[in-house]
Design a protein around this motif. Structure first.
Motif, PDB file in Angstrom:
ATOM      1  N   HIS A  41       0.855  -1.179   0.000  1.00 15.82           N
ATOM      2  CA  HIS A  41       0.000   0.000   0.000  1.00 15.82           C
ATOM      3  C   HIS A  41       0.895   1.235   0.000  1.00 15.82           C
ATOM      4  O   HIS A  41       2.006   1.194   0.511  1.00 15.82           O
ATOM      5  N   PRO A  42       0.405   2.359  -0.458  1.00 11.26           N
ATOM      6  CA  PRO A  42      -0.840   2.544  -1.212  1.00 11.26           C
ATOM      7  C   PRO A  42      -0.677   2.136  -2.673  1.00 11.26           C
ATOM      8  O   PRO A  42       0.425   1.868  -3.125  1.00 11.26           O
ATOM      9  N   HIS A  43      -1.789   2.090  -3.400  1.00 12.22           N
ATOM     10  CA  HIS A  43      -1.778   1.721  -4.808  1.00 12.22           C
ATOM     11  C   HIS A  43      -1.926   2.930  -5.726  1.00 12.22           C
ATOM     12  O   HIS A  43      -1.572   2.870  -6.898  1.00 12.22           O
TER      13      HIS A  43
ATOM     14  N   PHE B  92      -5.565   2.488   0.777  1.00 14.16           N
ATOM     15  CA  PHE B  92      -5.509   2.011  -0.600  1.00 14.16           C
ATOM     16  C   PHE B  92      -5.097   3.171  -1.507  1.00 14.16           C
ATOM     17  O   PHE B  92      -4.361   3.001  -2.473  1.00 14.16           O
ATOM     18  N   ILE B  93      -5.606   4.354  -1.173  1.00 17.78           N
ATOM     19  CA  ILE B  93      -5.274   5.586  -1.881  1.00 17.78           C
ATOM     20  C   ILE B  93      -4.549   6.517  -0.915  1.00 17.78           C
ATOM     21  O   ILE B  93      -4.987   6.700   0.227  1.00 17.78           O
ATOM     22  N   ASP B  94      -3.451   7.077  -1.351  1.00 20.22           N
ATOM     23  CA  ASP B  94      -2.685   8.008  -0.533  1.00 20.22           C
ATOM     24  C   ASP B  94      -3.026   9.432  -0.968  1.00 20.22           C
ATOM     25  O   ASP B  94      -2.685   9.846  -2.080  1.00 20.22           O
TER      26      ASP B  94
ATOM     27  N   PHE C 100       0.406  -7.123   5.648  1.00 20.36           N
ATOM     28  CA  PHE C 100       0.248  -6.247   6.804  1.00 20.36           C
ATOM     29  C   PHE C 100      -1.158  -5.677   6.850  1.00 20.36           C
ATOM     30  O   PHE C 100      -1.835  -5.695   7.884  1.00 20.36           O
ATOM     31  N   PHE C 101      -1.652  -5.173   5.700  1.00 18.93           N
ATOM     32  CA  PHE C 101      -2.980  -4.573   5.662  1.00 18.93           C
ATOM     33  C   PHE C 101      -4.080  -5.626   5.726  1.00 18.93           C
ATOM     34  O   PHE C 101      -5.144  -5.387   6.278  1.00 18.93           O
ATOM     35  N   THR C 102      -3.827  -6.804   5.177  1.00 24.24           N
ATOM     36  CA  THR C 102      -4.817  -7.880   5.232  1.00 24.24           C
ATOM     37  C   THR C 102      -5.073  -8.299   6.674  1.00 24.24           C
ATOM     38  O   THR C 102      -6.201  -8.627   7.053  1.00 24.24           O
ATOM     39  N   ASN C 103      -4.036  -8.248   7.489  1.00 25.90           N
ATOM     40  CA  ASN C 103      -4.141  -8.712   8.869  1.00 25.90           C
ATOM     41  C   ASN C 103      -4.553  -7.621   9.858  1.00 25.90           C
ATOM     42  O   ASN C 103      -4.699  -7.889  11.047  1.00 25.90           O
TER      43      ASN C 103
ATOM     44  N   THR D 157      -9.216  -0.250  12.160  1.00 28.97           N
ATOM     45  CA  THR D 157      -7.909   0.267  12.542  1.00 28.97           C
ATOM     46  C   THR D 157      -7.670   1.656  11.952  1.00 28.97           C
ATOM     47  O   THR D 157      -7.015   2.502  12.558  1.00 28.97           O
ATOM     48  N   ASN D 158      -8.195   1.882  10.742  1.00 26.02           N
ATOM     49  CA  ASN D 158      -8.101   3.185  10.084  1.00 26.02           C
ATOM     50  C   ASN D 158      -6.652   3.668   9.967  1.00 26.02           C
ATOM     51  O   ASN D 158      -6.320   4.811  10.298  1.00 26.02           O
ATOM     52  N   PHE D 159      -5.808   2.777   9.479  1.00 23.72           N
ATOM     53  CA  PHE D 159      -4.384   3.090   9.372  1.00 23.72           C
ATOM     54  C   PHE D 159      -4.147   4.313   8.499  1.00 23.72           C
ATOM     55  O   PHE D 159      -3.249   5.112   8.756  1.00 23.72           O
ATOM     56  N   GLY D 160      -4.962   4.467   7.459  1.00 26.60           N
ATOM     57  CA  GLY D 160      -4.774   5.597   6.557  1.00 26.60           C
ATOM     58  C   GLY D 160      -4.920   6.942   7.241  1.00 26.60           C
ATOM     59  O   GLY D 160      -4.292   7.923   6.835  1.00 26.60           O
ATOM     60  N   PHE D 161      -5.753   7.018   8.280  1.00 22.65           N
ATOM     61  CA  PHE D 161      -5.906   8.272   9.015  1.00 22.65           C
ATOM     62  C   PHE D 161      -4.589   8.664   9.688  1.00 22.65           C
ATOM     63  O   PHE D 161      -4.262   9.844   9.809  1.00 22.65           O
ATOM     64  N   LYS D 162      -3.848   7.661  10.149  1.00 22.54           N
ATOM     65  CA  LYS D 162      -2.592   7.927  10.846  1.00 22.54           C
ATOM     66  C   LYS D 162      -1.518   8.441   9.897  1.00 22.54           C
ATOM     67  O   LYS D 162      -0.565   9.088  10.323  1.00 22.54           O
TER      68      LYS D 162
END
Length: 221
Positions: free
Chosen positions: A30-32, A156-158, A198-201, A206-211
């Protein structure tokens, strides 16, 4: 703003999925897709009334999105892009246009996006841009400060704010100013963890993209 499951992702992401099928190397981590963001916050009578976005997509996505839509040597115009822009607008509405505007500590709601509030086109540099006007359901007093976040929680999108023209305040009360608060950079070891596994698990929510996202902070006297 809620995280969208792959099945509910808008046409934008369906195109991305097809792109990845033809370019497996893109799926290494990620991101794609990378999007450069320019935003405007509109005011009227001292209240926040709208957020306008102009998103510029990276070269790979732009090339895929425009493939076969115009004659060789011609740019893809808004009229040609209209059907795709309409589908993207409808799908993105389901996930709040990746936009969180918090005033007084609470996320505000946007009204329906109408025809004329959005469009897509290919620029002279062959990058695709998506424009959308988001109107608050209820105009809101800005208070001493409020925040604007544009981010895909799944990363998925940065989304990255433009370095030179990130945010503008339109008809804001005198003394209001905007700044960009950038996230803390990842350490080298953490950066290497950004693989598909990492993202699959990651646990739901979790909202990792917000971080990983920058925030606009608007302060008013």
């Amino acid at each position: 703003m809620n995280s969208a499951s792959p099945a509910r992702r808008p046409t934008l992401a369906l195109l991305l999925a097809a792109l990845l099928a033809f370019a497996p190397a893109v799926a290494a981590a990620h991101p794609h897709v990378w999007v450069t963001v320019r935003s405007k916050v509109g005011f009227a009578d001292g209240k926040v009334v709208s957020v306008t976005h102009d998103w510029v997509f990276d070269e790979m996505y732009s090339s895929f999105a425009t493939q076969g839509l115009a004659k060789p040597g011609e740019l893809v115009t808004r009229d040609i892009f209209a059907p795709l822009a309409r589908e993207n607008a409808g799908g993105l509405a389901e996930i709040g246009y990746f936009t969180t505007l918090k005033i007084g500590g609470k996320a505000v709601e946007f009204g329906p996006v109408k025809d004329g509030d959005y469009w897509m086109e290919e620029r002279s540099d062959h990058l695709v841009t998506f424009h959308v006007d988001l109107h608050l359901k209820t105009p809101a007093a800005p208070g001493q400060y409020f925040s604007l976040l544009v981010a895909d929680p799944e990363y998925f999108i940065d989304f990255e704010f433009d370095d030179n023209d990130a945010i503008a305040l339109v008809a804001a009360p005198s003394g209001c100013s905007a700044s960009i608060a950038k996230p803390k950079p990842l350490e080298g070891q953490d950066q290497q963890k950004l693989s598909e596994s990492f993202f699959t698990n990651l646990a739901p929510g979790t909202n990792f993209g917000f971080k990983m996202a920058s925030r606009v902070i608007v302060a008013c006297p």
